[in-house]
Design a protein around this motif. Structure first.
Motif, PDB file in Angstrom:
ATOM      1  N   VAL A 479      34.115 -14.857  -5.800  1.00 37.58           N
ATOM      2  CA  VAL A 479      33.242 -14.324  -6.846  1.00 37.58           C
ATOM      3  C   VAL A 479      33.388 -15.078  -8.163  1.00 37.58           C
ATOM      4  N   TRP A 480      34.625 -15.419  -8.538  1.00 34.06           N
ATOM      5  CA  TRP A 480      34.814 -16.047  -9.848  1.00 34.06           C
ATOM      6  C   TRP A 480      34.099 -17.387  -9.929  1.00 34.06           C
ATOM      7  N   PHE A 481      34.161 -18.185  -8.846  1.00 32.09           N
ATOM      8  CA  PHE A 481      33.508 -19.494  -8.874  1.00 32.09           C
ATOM      9  C   PHE A 481      31.998 -19.355  -8.941  1.00 32.09           C
ATOM     10  N   ASP A 544      31.615  -0.700 -10.491  1.00 33.03           N
ATOM     11  CA  ASP A 544      32.321  -0.650 -11.771  1.00 33.03           C
ATOM     12  C   ASP A 544      33.037  -1.965 -12.039  1.00 33.03           C
ATOM     13  N   HIS A 545      33.140  -2.795 -11.019  1.00 30.70           N
ATOM     14  CA  HIS A 545      33.926  -4.026 -11.131  1.00 30.70           C
ATOM     15  C   HIS A 545      33.353  -4.934 -12.233  1.00 30.70           C
ATOM     16  N   PRO A 546      34.214  -5.485 -13.085  1.00 33.47           N
ATOM     17  CA  PRO A 546      33.726  -6.327 -14.194  1.00 33.47           C
ATOM     18  C   PRO A 546      32.902  -7.518 -13.741  1.00 33.47           C
ATOM     19  N   PHE A 547      33.216  -8.086 -12.575  1.00 31.56           N
ATOM     20  CA  PHE A 547      32.462  -9.249 -12.120  1.00 31.56           C
ATOM     21  C   PHE A 547      31.025  -8.893 -11.755  1.00 31.56           C
ATOM     22  N   TYR A 548      30.803  -7.687 -11.215  1.00 31.80           N
ATOM     23  CA  TYR A 548      29.424  -7.299 -10.933  1.00 31.80           C
ATOM     24  C   TYR A 548      28.645  -7.170 -12.234  1.00 31.80           C
TER      25      TYR A 548
END
Length: 819
Positions: A479-481, A544-548
């Motif tokens: 997800v981060w990439f 709720d995840h910050p990446f979403y």
């Protein structure tokens, strides 16, 4: 009426079902066609053929055939079951549930239909329906433990804890012999029942049950933790203290145990001496324990803090522990502690000499700590941070950590280009370290070097993955990439690729939600009940995840720009920049595209060399082939606001206290002229941050929009009148905005918001543009404020862009985002 089949065709039909279950789709289709040649109106065969076609990816053809099968035989439970399976495969779960229920009416004894229905009901959180389904399944198979456990879970999730416990107790009464103490399923069921008793608040009964039924439970840690908690809840503090001491014997680094032991011993929070003595006891008993030394720093103050911090800092720096600053930075919210830690690190550094290797290590560790201290946002002095980082590197030129910190300092200076170079240099110091490899790739993406970053991170991906490193990153749900890659493409103006990456992140969260399907049956089969309940509760908050939120907000921002500038849609949309920037972004996007294609080509060639005779993969690759690799379809949407709403709705639902989500919701709904929804977002944002500059700007924008709306329904007008009281209809908006700007003239962000509001109100665009340049003269202005102001000028296609860049670069010559 259904067509009857002769015995030979009935055997063929069973072969079709087996072929589908074994995924032998070609054989299944061939056999189905054989039956349909003789019996062209046999609904069950048509339904099975539709199911096979859907498995092959022919969705439209499958649905058409499934509907035809229903028209031929409306009373076939197989046709309705298949119809439900088709809807489920296409994620239309509501319609799938309806089809399953109809199939169940026709065939109430079908365990398979009942099971499929139950799985969909729990997936959709239809707890009352799930209870009914599980009761029916229990009645059908009362001898199976899974049936009882599943019904207990159904009652638990629907809020009926007593009934859930009663189901488990009833099952225990049916057992003819006591299960083995090594029976994992029974062990889990006992602890699950114990948790149900505790959730009802009956801690005495929970404790009694724990000490009897769970005496030899396989999960010893859960038993010990539960017992300590129940004793504490019941006021048996002496026994609770013994229980927590036993837990600390097992794990002396567990912070919560210390806090609960302190409470059980009746130590007041204000009694720092007694609390410190407790921690010292365990620090002496367990010399390698970090928590017992570090945690007292949270509550000590004054000279006591200074003494304890000096001892802890010296201990950590002497050992050269790299995570020392990470362990202590949470204390920086206290000004005294922040300054004291810096002073102690300076004192320690002065006390060191270069006479021995051990002292060299301590000196380097102290330099590293101080460089991190001055680089931290709550104690930032980048000049000092760089000095200490350089000195640390002199001590140990091969240290990856020291060079990483130097790269972070350069990043905070705004020089992303040099920061990326330094992080890549740090990566080359340890080519086997995946973490530093990821950091180097991340910094390259921040520097808009998409192709280079993919090549860097590709060093740690599977070499034989079809499609190259990117395909492996997608398979591994990195997800981060994907998020950083999408944001980088957005910055260089490649709208299509940006949306492609950001939608890939959103799709990963969809996959995580769909992955529940497997666990609804697997967890029951394996008896992992408590873990299953935890998973259900986690899935309820998955977005709720910050990446979403980050990916969704970035995509929404792109769609908003597309809505403002429809002509900018496309793979290389420029979003309204000046000609120079537009040309640069197109070149960058073209370069990134070529680099990606080169990497994919190299990966394909490498795979071909490794296994040139491999041909069986072709069909699978064709099925997985991406029909929009460059995001052209995403970027050419005719309804960008509709696409933005799809991402916005779950964001507002799960993150209602995110002001960024509320601001994005306002912008989308205002442009869609859904004024009531826009007002709801604005009111929530006002509650969260009433002094936010964005709140002021959006308040003015809503009042202006409503002043020009004369054809709204009376009900909507009434709701807006009652809910929107920030600015009355009679207020002079220009005067109101001018007063706001005068009040916040020392805040660059507030002044910028006021200028944007003025332009929206129809004031002279040239004057507004010039005033934005004047923001650079505000004493408190930072380069991040300047970057935001520059983006505003670019969005307006202002002729002042060049002058602003020149003025900003003279003030911050190293900041790459201003060049």
């Amino acid at each position: 009426m259904p067509q009857p089949l002769n015995p030979k065709d009935q055997a063929h039909f069973r072969a079709v079902v087996r072929a589908y279950e074994d995924k032998q789709y070609k054989r299944g289709l061939k056999t189905a066609d054989t039956i349909l040649k003789k019996n062209n109106k046999h609904g069950d065969t048509m339904a099975m053929k539709a199911l096979i076609l859907n498995a092959q990816g022919k969705t439209e053809e499958a649905f058409a055939l499934g509907k035809e099968a229903l028209t031929v035989d409306m009373k076939s439970h197989i046709c309705w079951h298949v119809y439900g399976l088709l809807y489920r495969a296409n994620k239309n779960f509501e319609e799938a549930i309806k089809a399953y229920k109809f199939a169940l009416k026709l065939e109430p004894e079908s365990a398979q239909i009942q099971r499929d229905l139950a799985v969909l009901q729990i997936q959709m959180r239809d707890y009352p329906g799930y209870v009914q389904s599980r009761q029916a399944m229990l009645q059908a198979r009362p001898g199976l433990r899974q049936s009882w456990t599943a019904l207990a879970i159904a009652h638990h999730l629907s809020g009926n804890l007593a009934e859930a416990e009663n189901v488990l107790t009833t099952y225990e009464g049916t057992l003819k012999s006591t299960p083995s103490r090594y029976d994992l399923e029974h062990s889990e069921a006992v602890m699950y029942k114990n948790s149900l008793i505790a959730e009802q608040g009956d801690y005495q009964r929970a404790l009694d049950h724990l000490e009897k039924a769970a005496k030899n439970n396989l999960d010893r840690l859960a038993v010990l933790e539960s017992r300590a908690e129940y004793l504490s809840k019941l006021g048996r503090q002496e026994d609770a203290a013994k229980a927590y001491r036993a837990l600390l014997e097992r794990n002396p680094d567990h912070q919560a145990y210390y806090e609960k032991l302190s409470g059980a011993l009746g130590i007041e929070e204000s009694d720092t001496k007694a609390r410190k003595a407790l921690y010292d006891e365990f620090a002496t008993k367990f010399p390698r324990c970090d928590a017992a030394r570090r945690l007292p720093l949270d509550f000590l103050s004054g000279d006591e803090f200074k003494s304890a911090a000096k001892e802890y800092l010296a201990f950590m720096l002497n050992k050269g522990v790299p995570s020392t600053f990470a362990n202590l930075k949470h204390l920086y919210s206290d000004e005294f502690k922040k300054n004291t830690l810096a002073e102690l690190a300076e004192e320690y550094l002065k006390s060191q000499s270069s006479d021995s290797t051990s002292k060299d290590k301590g000196e380097a560790a102290a330099l590293y700590y101080l460089s991190q201290h001055y680089n931290y946002h709550m104690s930032r002095d980048l000049t000092k941070a760089m000095e200490y980082a350089e000195k640390a590197i002199e001590k140990d030129p091969k240290s990856v950590d020291f060079h990483m910190t130097k790269a972070r300092i350069l990043k905070h200076h705004g020089n992303i280009s040099k920061a990326a170079e330094m992080m890549d240099y740090a990566r080359k110091l340890d080519l086997k370290d995946r973490y530093i490899n990821s950091k180097a790739a991340k910094y390259q993406l921040r520097n808009n070097e998409n192709g280079k970053a993919l090549k860097t991170v590709g060093l740690f991906t599977r070499a034989d993955t079809p499609g190259g490193p990117l395909a492996d990153l997608l398979d591994m749900q990195c997800v981060w990439f994907l998020t950083e890659d999408g944001e980088a493409y957005a910055r260089i103006g490649n709208t299509g690729m940006a949306l492609k990456r950001l939608h890939a992140v959103a799709n990963i969260f969809d996959v995580w939600q769909e992955d529940q399907f497997d666990f609804h049956t697997f967890s029951l089969r394996k008896g992992q009940i408590r873990a299953y309940i935890d998973m259900i509760r986690w899935e309820d908050h998955i977005r709720d995840h910050p990446f979403y939120a980050r990916a969704a907000l970035a995509a929404i921002d792109i769609y908003l720009k597309m809505a403002e500038k429809p002509s900018a849609n496309g793979v290389n949309g420029t979003n309204g920049e000046d000609a120079e920037d537009a040309l640069a972004k197109k070149k960058a996007a073209k370069k990134a595209k070529k680099e990606q294609q080169r990497l994919e080509r190299e990966a394909a060639e490498k795979q071909a060399k490794q296994d040139p005779n491999k041909t069986t993969q072709g069909a699978a690759d064709a099925k997985k082939k991406d029909d929009d690799p460059l995001g052209m379809k995403l970027a050419s949407t005719t309804d960008p606001l509709g696409e933005a709403t799809k991402l916005l709705s779950p964001l507002l639902q799960v993150c209602p206290r995110s002001i960024e989500a509320q601001h994005a919701g306002f912008e989308v709904y205002l442009r869609r002229k859904k004024f009531v929804l826009a007002l709801r977002c604005l009111n929530m944002a006002t509650t969260l941050a009433p002094d936010s500059p964005k709140v002021h700007e959006q308040t003015v924008a809503l009042r202006l929009a409503l002043n020009y709306q004369t054809d709204l329904p009376s009900e909507v007008q009434q709701v807006l009148k009652e809910g929107f009281k920030s600015i009355e209809e009679s207020v002079d908006l220009k005067k109101y905005n001018a007063e706001f700007q005068a009040k916040h003239k020392s805040s660059p962000t507030h002044v910028l918001a006021a200028i944007r509001a003025r332009r929206n109100l129809g004031e002279d665009p040239r004057q507004c543009d010039k005033e934005i340049t004047g923001i650079l003269n505000i004493p408190s202005v930072s380069f991040t404020d300047a970057i935001e102001a520059l983006e505003t000028l670019k969005r307006w296609k202002s002729p002042e862009v060049g002058a602003f860049k020149a003025a900003a670069l003279s003030k911050w010559p190293e900041v790459t985002r201003l060049s």
